[in-house]
Design a protein around this motif. Sequence first.
Motif, PDB file in Angstrom:
ATOM      1  N   ILE A  71      -5.374 -10.286   0.504  1.00 17.34           N
ATOM      2  CA  ILE A  71      -6.540  -9.609   1.058  1.00 17.34           C
ATOM      3  C   ILE A  71      -6.424  -8.109   0.777  1.00 17.34           C
ATOM      4  N   LYS A  72      -7.573  -7.458   0.650  1.00 21.33           N
ATOM      5  CA  LYS A  72      -7.600  -6.022   0.402  1.00 21.33           C
ATOM      6  C   LYS A  72      -7.868  -5.305   1.712  1.00 21.33           C
ATOM      7  N   GLU A  73      -7.081  -4.261   1.970  1.00 20.19           N
ATOM      8  CA  GLU A  73      -7.239  -3.526   3.218  1.00 20.19           C
ATOM      9  C   GLU A  73      -7.147  -2.030   2.973  1.00 20.19           C
ATOM     10  N   LYS A  74      -7.769  -1.263   3.860  1.00 18.53           N
ATOM     11  CA  LYS A  74      -7.674   0.189   3.787  1.00 18.53           C
ATOM     12  C   LYS A  74      -6.328   0.643   4.335  1.00 18.53           C
TER      13      LYS A  74
ATOM     14  N   GLU B  90      -1.308  -2.235  -9.651  1.00 17.65           N
ATOM     15  CA  GLU B  90      -1.867  -2.637  -8.362  1.00 17.65           C
ATOM     16  C   GLU B  90      -1.134  -1.949  -7.226  1.00 17.65           C
ATOM     17  N   MET B  91      -1.875  -1.675  -6.179  1.00 19.96           N
ATOM     18  CA  MET B  91      -1.305  -1.163  -4.935  1.00 19.96           C
ATOM     19  C   MET B  91      -1.119  -2.362  -4.018  1.00 19.96           C
ATOM     20  N   GLU B  92       0.127  -2.625  -3.632  1.00 21.87           N
ATOM     21  CA  GLU B  92       0.417  -3.813  -2.832  1.00 21.87           C
ATOM     22  C   GLU B  92       1.354  -3.482  -1.693  1.00 21.87           C
ATOM     23  N   TYR B  93       1.371  -4.393  -0.706  1.00 20.46           N
ATOM     24  CA  TYR B  93       2.337  -4.283   0.376  1.00 20.46           C
ATOM     25  C   TYR B  93       3.582  -5.083   0.011  1.00 20.46           C
TER      26      TYR B  93
ATOM     27  N   LEU C 237      -3.428  -4.405  -1.567  1.00 18.89           N
ATOM     28  CA  LEU C 237      -3.422  -5.851  -1.370  1.00 18.89           C
ATOM     29  C   LEU C 237      -2.259  -6.239  -0.468  1.00 18.89           C
ATOM     30  N   ARG C 238      -2.504  -7.209   0.390  1.00 20.88           N
ATOM     31  CA  ARG C 238      -1.450  -7.756   1.256  1.00 20.88           C
ATOM     32  C   ARG C 238      -1.584  -9.271   1.268  1.00 20.88           C
ATOM     33  N   GLU C 239      -0.436  -9.946   1.181  1.00 22.58           N
ATOM     34  CA  GLU C 239      -0.455 -11.405   1.219  1.00 22.58           C
ATOM     35  C   GLU C 239      -0.717 -11.884   2.641  1.00 22.58           C
ATOM     36  N   SER C 240      -1.646 -12.812   2.763  1.00 21.60           N
ATOM     37  CA  SER C 240      -1.959 -13.429   4.050  1.00 21.60           C
ATOM     38  C   SER C 240      -2.082 -14.928   3.809  1.00 21.60           C
TER      39      SER C 240
END
Length: 253
Positions: free
Chosen positions: A66-69, A157-160, A58-61
């Motif tokens: 949003i979820k990204e590869k 969770e996997m996050e940026y 997950l990355r905050e936008s």
Amino acid sequence: MFKKFLASVGVGAAKVDTQLEKALFVPGEDVHGKVVIKGGDVEQSIDSIHIFLMTEALRESGDKKIKEKVAIQKYPIAHQETIKEGETKEIPFSIQLPYHTPASLGRLPLWFETGVDIPMALDPEDRDPIKVSPHPYIEKVLDALENRLGFRLREVEMEYSKHFGYVQEFEFAPVGEYRSYLDELEAIFFLKENHLDVMLEVDRRARGLGGLFAEALEMDESRTKITLTSQELNGSLDGVARKLQQTIDQFKQ
């Protein structure tokens, strides 16, 4: 010539299949397998073959997540190969999972994605899902938090993170003695070969008017780091729990 044209758009072109010896790993472990390339209707040149260790994060936008590869690691397997018409070529490999590989907890997907770079053609790809167990060092800290200090693992969770990049975050709810003065505890693990760094974020429960103001201004969160050596992590669970407790107790006030 027509066959070459068809191969360039993916019809009758070479295909790739990555075969792993197993599908369950721990961070730092070696992965053995082979890339099998099956030639199509024409001979094709291959510039390179790479395997990517992939996940989602997950990355905050703006005000959304949003979820990204995410490519965790890229492994070069071969360069400048030629696959003849109808030929089957096997390329064995041995690669190491990085220590920062996240664990397959919750619904987090992990997979190896093989890419074959063929000039002037659609590049064949292969995707192989894997499972990764928490490293024994991380497992011991989780065990200490849950079974000695009275925390319940609530979410993973996997996050940026702007400070650390892509990280796996463990969120705990206090259910024991800490329940009266903590809202939650978050942990991020940075695993090395001989030690484990544990970044803790302690979210204190609001107390009184000052506490309410601090909570509103997000000043009630405190961050700290604990380093646990391999000797400590190979020792007793109670010893690990005591070191964690000593750090967390500093935020009781």
